[in-house]
Design a protein around this motif. Sequence first.
Motif, short mmCIF file in Angstrom:
data_model
loop_
_atom_site.label_atom_id
_atom_site.label_comp_id
_atom_site.label_asym_id
_atom_site.label_seq_id
_atom_site.Cartn_x
_atom_site.Cartn_y
_atom_site.Cartn_z
N SER A 13 0.83 -1.21 0.00
CA SER A 13 0.00 0.00 0.00
C SER A 13 0.86 1.25 0.00
CB SER A 13 -0.91 0.01 1.23
OG SER A 13 -1.74 -1.13 1.23
N PHE B 195 0.95 4.26 -2.71
CA PHE B 195 0.74 5.66 -2.34
C PHE B 195 1.87 6.54 -2.85
CE2 PHE B 195 1.41 9.14 0.70
CZ PHE B 195 0.18 9.77 0.58
N SER C 197 -4.31 9.19 -6.96
CA SER C 197 -5.31 8.16 -7.22
C SER C 197 -5.20 7.01 -6.23
CB SER C 197 -5.13 7.62 -8.65
OG SER C 197 -3.84 7.04 -8.75
N PHE C 198 -4.62 7.29 -5.02
CA PHE C 198 -4.37 6.19 -4.08
C PHE C 198 -5.66 5.70 -3.45
CE2 PHE C 198 -3.72 4.84 0.31
CZ PHE C 198 -2.94 3.70 0.08
N ARG C 199 -5.79 4.35 -3.47
CA ARG C 199 -6.82 3.67 -2.71
C ARG C 199 -6.20 2.42 -2.12
NH1 ARG C 199 -11.30 1.53 -5.52
NH2 ARG C 199 -9.96 1.36 -7.36
N PHE C 200 -6.68 2.00 -0.96
CA PHE C 200 -6.15 0.76 -0.39
C PHE C 200 -6.51 -0.39 -1.30
CE2 PHE C 200 -5.83 3.17 3.57
CZ PHE C 200 -4.63 2.68 4.05
N PRO C 201 -5.51 -1.22 -1.61
CA PRO C 201 -5.81 -2.34 -2.50
C PRO C 201 -6.74 -3.34 -1.81
CG PRO C 201 -3.59 -2.54 -1.64
CD PRO C 201 -4.11 -1.20 -1.19
N ASP C 202 -7.53 -4.00 -2.60
CA ASP C 202 -8.48 -4.98 -2.06
C ASP C 202 -8.24 -6.32 -2.73
OD1 ASP C 202 -10.47 -6.31 -0.84
OD2 ASP C 202 -12.10 -5.39 -2.02
#
Lengths: 185, 308
Positions: free
Chosen positions: A57, A61, A67-72
């Motif tokens: 993560s 970042f 465009s950062f989002r926590f990966p799922d």
Amino acid sequence: MTTSPPPGRGPVSRIVLPGPARSVQGHRAGIVTRATAGAVDLVVAFAAVGLGYAVWSGALFVLGPASFRFPDPGGLRLLVCALGVLTAYLTVAWATTGRTVGNRLLGLRVVGEGAGGVGFVRALLRALLCVAFPVLLFWVLVSAENRSLPDVLLRTSVVYDWTSSARRGAEPTTAPAPMVLPPDD
Amino acid sequence: MESTAAHEDGGGAVTRYDPLTPADVADLVLGLASVGAEVAVRAAERVRPPALVTRALAGLVTGPVTATVSRLADRALQADWSQDVLRSGRSRRRDLNRRTLEVARRVAAAVVEVALDLVDVTDVVIDHVDLDAVVRAVDLDRAVERVDVDAVVRRVDVGAILERVDVDEVVARADLDRAVARVDVGAILERVDVDEVVARVDVGAIIDRVDIDAIAARLDLDAVVARLDLVALAEYVVEGIDLPGIIQSSSGAMASESLREVRWQGVSADERVAHVVDRMLHRRPRTPGPALPSAEAPVRPVIPGTTV
């Protein structure tokens, strides 16, 4: 060539360990310590996976803060990943020193019978069996020799070894001294 | 000299004689002289001529007589009376020899006695005789071989000699150091059967008499320690006791009291659970030790609060 002493029966245990502790060295461990050690290893594996997730993560970042989002990755993927890490970790630990972090904490060591260590193939097979079928460990409860099914199949043992010697021991072939356990307070 | 051979020659026997030797001539002269002296003595007893006449006669007679005697000797020998004269001269010569020898012995004894009084023979020998050369010329080995030492020894009364010997004085005068220096101790030791000697020694009795404490008090342990290679000894010990493992085990988190307590609790829990399970299964307590051959009796762990 001098043969290495059985695990927990060498000069280190004689010098370092107190008298009562020396009596249990080299005996096969029971279900409580082994299950606890396995739980600790499982925690270690999940912690490693969590650390990897955090590093991944952080890398995302840094590369794209906007465009950062926590990966799922999904729960199944994480579980498979965690079990894979656990398998690799157990294999490497048993093939090298014979003890994982959980073993080290509880004073255990995985040894092969006869001369020396477990070997990489046996360590890998044992890790796969333990990770895929953890219930096989509970054969220790009914085994008269405190052996789990992977131990019986792969001819390995888990013994008490409180010493930190880097030397890998072998399954003891002589009868250890009687155990003297601490009195209940 | 006298008649030695008889030869048959014609009708009669002729006796032949050997040629005259100087000794025969001397005997003949002595014989004739003795005869002549007897005749002269008898004549002188009867007639005492004046001294001048005797001298003249002597001068006139001596020369011709000598020549005549030698010329007539061979012929005269053939006559019987000449043999008588010869025998008489011979006996006279022997008599003279004997007397001369006797006189010479007496004179020689007297002369030697006087000479020895005048001369110190020892000094003379020392000054003029090369004693070394004399000794070199003597074959001592041969002389010794001819000596019957056994007989000599048999005749010696050793006891009497020993009684007269002051051994203390002899020992005091002996240079024992020099004698010992000439002894080949190695050769002696080679001939000694040390095993037999040791077998006859009561080592236990010797040790009982030894004050070990006194010996230990006299030991210079510092010197002993100084000769030890302590570094090599330490390396040997460290290799035997796995010192890195000891240090690793006795330091850090692995040696903490709480960790030991956790391990102790784990071991106790193991034993209790196993005990409960064994009772539930109605079997004898398990032997979680090493896998042993059935012939060997396994050692059961000692669980607190239970009687074994």
